[in-house]
Design an enzyme around this catalytic site. Structure first.
Site, PDB file in Angstrom:
ATOM      1  CB  VAL A 197      -0.895  -0.013   1.265  1.00 58.11           C
ATOM      2  CG1 VAL A 197      -1.693   1.268   1.378  1.00 58.11           C
ATOM      3  CG2 VAL A 197      -1.819  -1.216   1.257  1.00 58.11           C
ATOM      4  CB  CYS A 198       1.076   4.202  -2.208  1.00 54.54           C
ATOM      5  SG  CYS A 198       1.798   5.850  -2.180  1.00 54.54           S
ATOM      6  CB  ILE A 199       3.807   5.367   2.768  1.00 54.21           C
ATOM      7  CG1 ILE A 199       3.711   5.964   4.171  1.00 54.21           C
ATOM      8  CG2 ILE A 199       4.817   6.125   1.927  1.00 54.21           C
ATOM      9  CD1 ILE A 199       4.897   5.675   5.055  1.00 54.21           C
TER      10      ILE A 199
END
Lengths: 130, 129
Positions: A77-79
């Site tokens: 998941v992209c931070i």
């Protein structure tokens, strides 16, 4: 074939979230390798364990978690996108002074570099979005 | 001084970012730009395409005060500093919106949809936002 997947839309709101999951299942059944699944934009919402869809409906996040466990999938998941939308793991929650985390089992939070690397390493990057 | 990721020479792929959405109204354009900036650190062959309402992302003179959003269009001018210099605008999208290359905030190459199609065929990784 070695594949990477990009999921750009959230669960239940958009077909792209279901299509990505079904595509990954089908690819694994056919013996393809999934290098990484990267969740971006509202796609990060696929990774919260706090979502409670109606009982007679599919639970997309639980399905991803199961798949991650059975096939050792790398679900990232992209931070930056996750922080905007309130998706946190234990470390981030602590760092940001939030009272709890909500990342689902099998998912991890990391940077956008993981998406570029997924594009470099895989033979095909398949994008599911609007 | 070389950054750690610059020291080892890995594979270089052709990455094309296709921007199809208006700059405001949805977050796609802004978050696409974030990916583009990160990609610069990987020494790949990066190009950007602006088509459909995506051509508005490059429109000069954006003023976002009224909608309470940050105007991120100046960032496109910074791309050159990241060695990202290949920006294509689809001719048909641009013209049907009454725009020309002079309306763009950065120098662009205007390509018709057929030329763009063949360019897309050559890519290793196509990311569409």
């Amino acid at each position: 074939m070695k594949l990477s997947i990009l999921v750009n839309e959230g669960p239940y709101q958009h077909q792209a979230a279901d299509s990505a999951l079904q595509f990954v299942k089908a690819a694994l059944e056919k013996g393809h390798e999934i290098f990484r699944v990267f969740f971006y934009h509202d796609g990060v919402n696929n990774g919260t364990r706090f979502a409670i869809p109606p009982q007679d409906d599919r639970n997309i996040t639980v399905e991803w978690s199961k798949l991650a466990e059975s096939h050792k999938l790398d679900l990232v998941v992209c931070i930056a996108a996750a922080q905007r939308r309130g998706i946190l793991d234990e470390n981030e929650a602590k760092r940001q002074g939030k009272s709890g985390d909500n990342i689902a089992p099998g998912f991890r939070i990391s940077g956008l570099g993981q998406l570029i690397e997924a594009g470099i390493q895989a033979e095909r990057l398949v994008v599911f979005g609007d | 001084m070389a950054e750690p990721w610059e020291e080892e020479e890995g594979p270089v792929k052709k990455f094309m970012f296709v921007n199809r959405k208006a700059p405001y109204g949805t977050i796609y354009a802004l978050e696409s730009l974030e990916v583009v900036l990160i990609s610069a650190a990987f020494d790949q062959d990066v190009s950007l395409v602006f088509m459909d309402d995506g051509v508005y992302q490059l429109k000069k003179g954006q003023d976002t005060k009224g909608i309470g959003m940050k105007n991120f269009s100046p960032t496109y001018r910074a791309l050159e500093g990241y060695d990202i210099e290949t920006l294509y605008v689809e001719k048909e999208s641009m013209e049907s919106r009454g725009l020309s290359a002079d309306d763009m905030i950065v120098p662009v190459e205007v390509l018709g949809k057929d030329e763009l199609t063949s360019l897309m065929e050559e890519q290793d990784v196509l990311l569409s936002f």
